[in-house]
Motif scaffolding. Sequence first.
Motif, PDB file in Angstrom:
ATOM      1  N   MET A 169       0.833  -1.178   0.000  1.00 24.95           N
ATOM      2  CA  MET A 169       0.000   0.000   0.000  1.00 24.95           C
ATOM      3  C   MET A 169       0.880   1.244   0.000  1.00 24.95           C
ATOM      4  N   LYS A 170       0.530   2.192  -0.887  1.00 25.02           N
ATOM      5  CA  LYS A 170       1.312   3.418  -1.023  1.00 25.02           C
ATOM      6  C   LYS A 170       0.390   4.624  -0.995  1.00 25.02           C
ATOM      7  N   LEU A 171       0.988   5.775  -0.746  1.00 23.77           N
ATOM      8  CA  LEU A 171       0.235   7.028  -0.766  1.00 23.77           C
ATOM      9  C   LEU A 171      -0.080   7.442  -2.206  1.00 23.77           C
ATOM     10  N   PHE A 172      -1.131   8.230  -2.380  1.00 21.71           N
ATOM     11  CA  PHE A 172      -1.540   8.809  -3.663  1.00 21.71           C
ATOM     12  C   PHE A 172      -1.845   7.735  -4.714  1.00 21.71           C
ATOM     13  N   ARG A 173      -2.535   6.671  -4.293  1.00 21.33           N
ATOM     14  CA  ARG A 173      -2.978   5.608  -5.211  1.00 21.33           C
ATOM     15  C   ARG A 173      -4.501   5.628  -5.271  1.00 21.33           C
ATOM     16  N   HIS A 174      -5.061   5.568  -6.476  1.00 21.50           N
ATOM     17  CA  HIS A 174      -6.514   5.608  -6.640  1.00 21.50           C
ATOM     18  C   HIS A 174      -7.203   4.463  -5.911  1.00 21.50           C
ATOM     19  N   GLU A 175      -6.572   3.311  -5.838  1.00 21.03           N
ATOM     20  CA  GLU A 175      -7.215   2.169  -5.183  1.00 21.03           C
ATOM     21  C   GLU A 175      -7.404   2.397  -3.681  1.00 21.03           C
ATOM     22  N   ASN A 176      -6.623   3.285  -3.081  1.00 16.97           N
ATOM     23  CA  ASN A 176      -6.787   3.579  -1.655  1.00 16.97           C
ATOM     24  C   ASN A 176      -8.147   4.222  -1.375  1.00 16.97           C
ATOM     25  N   ARG A 177      -8.590   5.080  -2.275  1.00 14.21           N
ATOM     26  CA  ARG A 177      -9.854   5.781  -2.035  1.00 14.21           C
ATOM     27  C   ARG A 177     -11.068   4.944  -2.403  1.00 14.21           C
ATOM     28  N   ASP A 178     -10.885   3.886  -3.182  1.00  9.38           N
ATOM     29  CA  ASP A 178     -12.004   3.046  -3.631  1.00  9.38           C
ATOM     30  C   ASP A 178     -12.074   1.702  -2.912  1.00  9.38           C
ATOM     31  N   ARG A 179     -11.380   1.580  -1.808  1.00 14.13           N
ATOM     32  CA  ARG A 179     -11.310   0.294  -1.101  1.00 14.13           C
ATOM     33  C   ARG A 179     -12.646  -0.142  -0.514  1.00 14.13           C
ATOM     34  N   ASN A 180     -13.388   0.794   0.081  1.00 14.46           N
ATOM     35  CA  ASN A 180     -14.686   0.460   0.676  1.00 14.46           C
ATOM     36  C   ASN A 180     -15.490   1.744   0.867  1.00 14.46           C
ATOM     37  N   HIS A 181     -16.661   1.589   1.473  1.00 13.37           N
ATOM     38  CA  HIS A 181     -17.552   2.747   1.675  1.00 13.37           C
ATOM     39  C   HIS A 181     -16.879   3.825   2.532  1.00 13.37           C
ATOM     40  N   ASP A 182     -16.201   3.431   3.585  1.00 16.84           N
ATOM     41  CA  ASP A 182     -15.569   4.404   4.487  1.00 16.84           C
ATOM     42  C   ASP A 182     -14.475   5.197   3.790  1.00 16.84           C
ATOM     43  N   THR A 183     -13.665   4.542   2.965  1.00 16.64           N
ATOM     44  CA  THR A 183     -12.594   5.269   2.271  1.00 16.64           C
ATOM     45  C   THR A 183     -13.179   6.220   1.225  1.00 16.64           C
ATOM     46  N   ARG A 184     -14.256   5.817   0.576  1.00 16.12           N
ATOM     47  CA  ARG A 184     -14.900   6.717  -0.383  1.00 16.12           C
ATOM     48  C   ARG A 184     -15.492   7.928   0.330  1.00 16.12           C
ATOM     49  N   ARG A 185     -16.071   7.722   1.519  1.00 15.88           N
ATOM     50  CA  ARG A 185     -16.642   8.806   2.295  1.00 15.88           C
ATOM     51  C   ARG A 185     -15.546   9.779   2.751  1.00 15.88           C
ATOM     52  N   VAL A 186     -14.428   9.249   3.251  1.00 17.53           N
ATOM     53  CA  VAL A 186     -13.310  10.089   3.689  1.00 17.53           C
ATOM     54  C   VAL A 186     -12.770  10.897   2.508  1.00 17.53           C
ATOM     55  N   TYR A 187     -12.597  10.231   1.384  1.00 16.25           N
ATOM     56  CA  TYR A 187     -12.098  10.923   0.193  1.00 16.25           C
ATOM     57  C   TYR A 187     -13.037  12.069  -0.197  1.00 16.25           C
ATOM     58  N   ALA A 188     -14.349  11.798  -0.192  1.00 21.33           N
ATOM     59  CA  ALA A 188     -15.324  12.823  -0.574  1.00 21.33           C
ATOM     60  C   ALA A 188     -15.288  14.000   0.402  1.00 21.33           C
ATOM     61  N   MET A 189     -15.180  13.723   1.685  1.00 22.10           N
ATOM     62  CA  MET A 189     -15.138  14.802   2.676  1.00 22.10           C
ATOM     63  C   MET A 189     -13.900  15.681   2.494  1.00 22.10           C
ATOM     64  N   PHE A 190     -12.749  15.064   2.224  1.00 21.39           N
ATOM     65  CA  PHE A 190     -11.540  15.845   1.995  1.00 21.39           C
ATOM     66  C   PHE A 190     -11.639  16.645   0.696  1.00 21.39           C
ATOM     67  N   GLU A 191     -12.293  16.092  -0.324  1.00 19.46           N
ATOM     68  CA  GLU A 191     -12.462  16.828  -1.577  1.00 19.46           C
ATOM     69  C   GLU A 191     -13.345  18.055  -1.371  1.00 19.46           C
ATOM     70  N   ILE A 192     -14.388  17.916  -0.559  1.00 17.55           N
ATOM     71  CA  ILE A 192     -15.247  19.059  -0.251  1.00 17.55           C
ATOM     72  C   ILE A 192     -14.444  20.124   0.493  1.00 17.55           C
ATOM     73  N   ALA A 193     -13.660  19.707   1.488  1.00 20.56           N
ATOM     74  CA  ALA A 193     -12.830  20.661   2.243  1.00 20.56           C
ATOM     75  C   ALA A 193     -11.836  21.353   1.318  1.00 20.56           C
ATOM     76  N   HIS A 194     -11.209  20.596   0.429  1.00 23.43           N
ATOM     77  CA  HIS A 194     -10.234  21.150  -0.515  1.00 23.43           C
ATOM     78  C   HIS A 194     -10.891  22.180  -1.422  1.00 23.43           C
ATOM     79  N   THR A 195     -12.095  21.877  -1.903  1.00 23.26           N
ATOM     80  CA  THR A 195     -12.816  22.800  -2.774  1.00 23.26           C
ATOM     81  C   THR A 195     -13.207  24.075  -2.034  1.00 23.26           C
ATOM     82  N   LEU A 196     -13.662  23.938  -0.785  1.00 22.68           N
ATOM     83  CA  LEU A 196     -14.021  25.112   0.007  1.00 22.68           C
ATOM     84  C   LEU A 196     -12.813  26.008   0.270  1.00 22.68           C
ATOM     85  N   VAL A 197     -11.673  25.401   0.573  1.00 22.99           N
ATOM     86  CA  VAL A 197     -10.450  26.180   0.809  1.00 22.99           C
ATOM     87  C   VAL A 197     -10.010  26.862  -0.484  1.00 22.99           C
TER      88      VAL A 197
END
Length: 93
Positions: free
Chosen positions: A1-29
Amino acid sequence: MKLFRHENRDRNHDTRRVYAMFEIAHTLVDFAAAVCFTIGSVLFFWKQYETQAIWFFTIGSLCFMAKPTLKLAREIKLYRMGKIDSLANRYKD
């Protein structure tokens, strides 16, 4: 497992949720930085608002600095979630 890999964000429901929350924060900033720079630019048209303009540019710069910090924090969080998953799978009954 490595950083900045697409498969990390698509592993399960929780990882997809975390990814989406960080994307929203990034967009707001990103949006906040753009607004600060726009307001700062307009304020520079009037000499009496120069100090406020400088503050808006400073805040906008801090927002731009927060963007890569958010991305790194997201990737570390996703990485750690994968480590926990693999540890849990290792010790399944």
